[in-house]
Scaffold this motif. Sequence first.
Motif, mmCIF file in Angstrom:
data_model
loop_
_atom_site.group_PDB
_atom_site.id
_atom_site.type_symbol
_atom_site.label_atom_id
_atom_site.label_comp_id
_atom_site.label_asym_id
_atom_site.label_seq_id
_atom_site.Cartn_x
_atom_site.Cartn_y
_atom_site.Cartn_z
ATOM 1 N N LEU A 1 0.842 -1.194 0.000
ATOM 2 C CA LEU A 1 0.000 0.000 0.000
ATOM 3 C C LEU A 1 0.880 1.248 0.000
ATOM 4 O O LEU A 1 1.739 1.405 0.863
ATOM 5 N N PRO A 2 0.669 2.155 -0.952
ATOM 6 C CA PRO A 2 1.497 3.367 -0.985
ATOM 7 C C PRO A 2 1.152 4.303 0.165
ATOM 8 O O PRO A 2 0.052 4.262 0.711
ATOM 9 N N TRP A 3 2.105 5.152 0.498
ATOM 10 C CA TRP A 3 1.955 6.073 1.614
ATOM 11 C C TRP A 3 0.673 6.911 1.518
ATOM 12 O O TRP A 3 -0.039 7.056 2.516
ATOM 13 N N PRO A 4 0.295 7.469 0.355
ATOM 14 C CA PRO A 4 -0.956 8.246 0.319
ATOM 15 C C PRO A 4 -2.172 7.428 0.740
ATOM 16 O O PRO A 4 -3.064 7.939 1.406
ATOM 17 N N VAL A 5 -2.214 6.167 0.380
ATOM 18 C CA VAL A 5 -3.337 5.304 0.778
ATOM 19 C C VAL A 5 -3.300 5.074 2.284
ATOM 20 O O VAL A 5 -4.321 5.186 2.965
#
Length: 196
Positions: free
Chosen positions: A83-87
């Motif tokens: 999961l990317p940081w923005p998510v």
Amino acid sequence: MNLQAHADDLLRLVARTERLESFPRSGWVVCGVQGPESVAAHVYETTLIAMWLADRVEENVDTERVLRIALLHDIGETLLTDLPWPVKKFIGKDAIADGEARAVDEVLADAPQGWREAVSAYEDADTLEARIVKAADRIQMLAKSLQYRAQGRGDVQRFWEGTRNFEDYGIPLVRAVLDRLREHWDNDDWYPADYD
């Protein structure tokens, strides 16, 4: 000891974790990097960096523990993906921690004793061995961003903003490595991928 059951446990683990070879590190995808490294490639490089740090720090280090933590630090991504940081920011720290813990429990349900504890050690980062792996994870990410920038493969600027990625975890050697990485970023240079 039921050898057939142990054999099945191992083979089930291999079948579950092989997908880490094809899961891309999603933070790179968000930055526009085409064909980024896989989670498995990231784990390999993080483990290599962690082993190097463990062999070089002045403190007494349990290198086997470092390797175990490094090899397992992203095992929950077998189910959650990367999961990317923005998510993660929008989902929230508690929900992410709960999801990761449940994924680790599921993936390592039949693993030998101590494997889950290695993942917990990484999350807690309260031992030198875990802090080395945390630092190795950051070093690998920053080095990879320099490689991608040198190759013109996306906008990786966001990895260099703020202080979140520059924690040295109280390890002077890590501080020196992070400082050198920053110099490479500021000088817009990186090592060539060949041996010439």
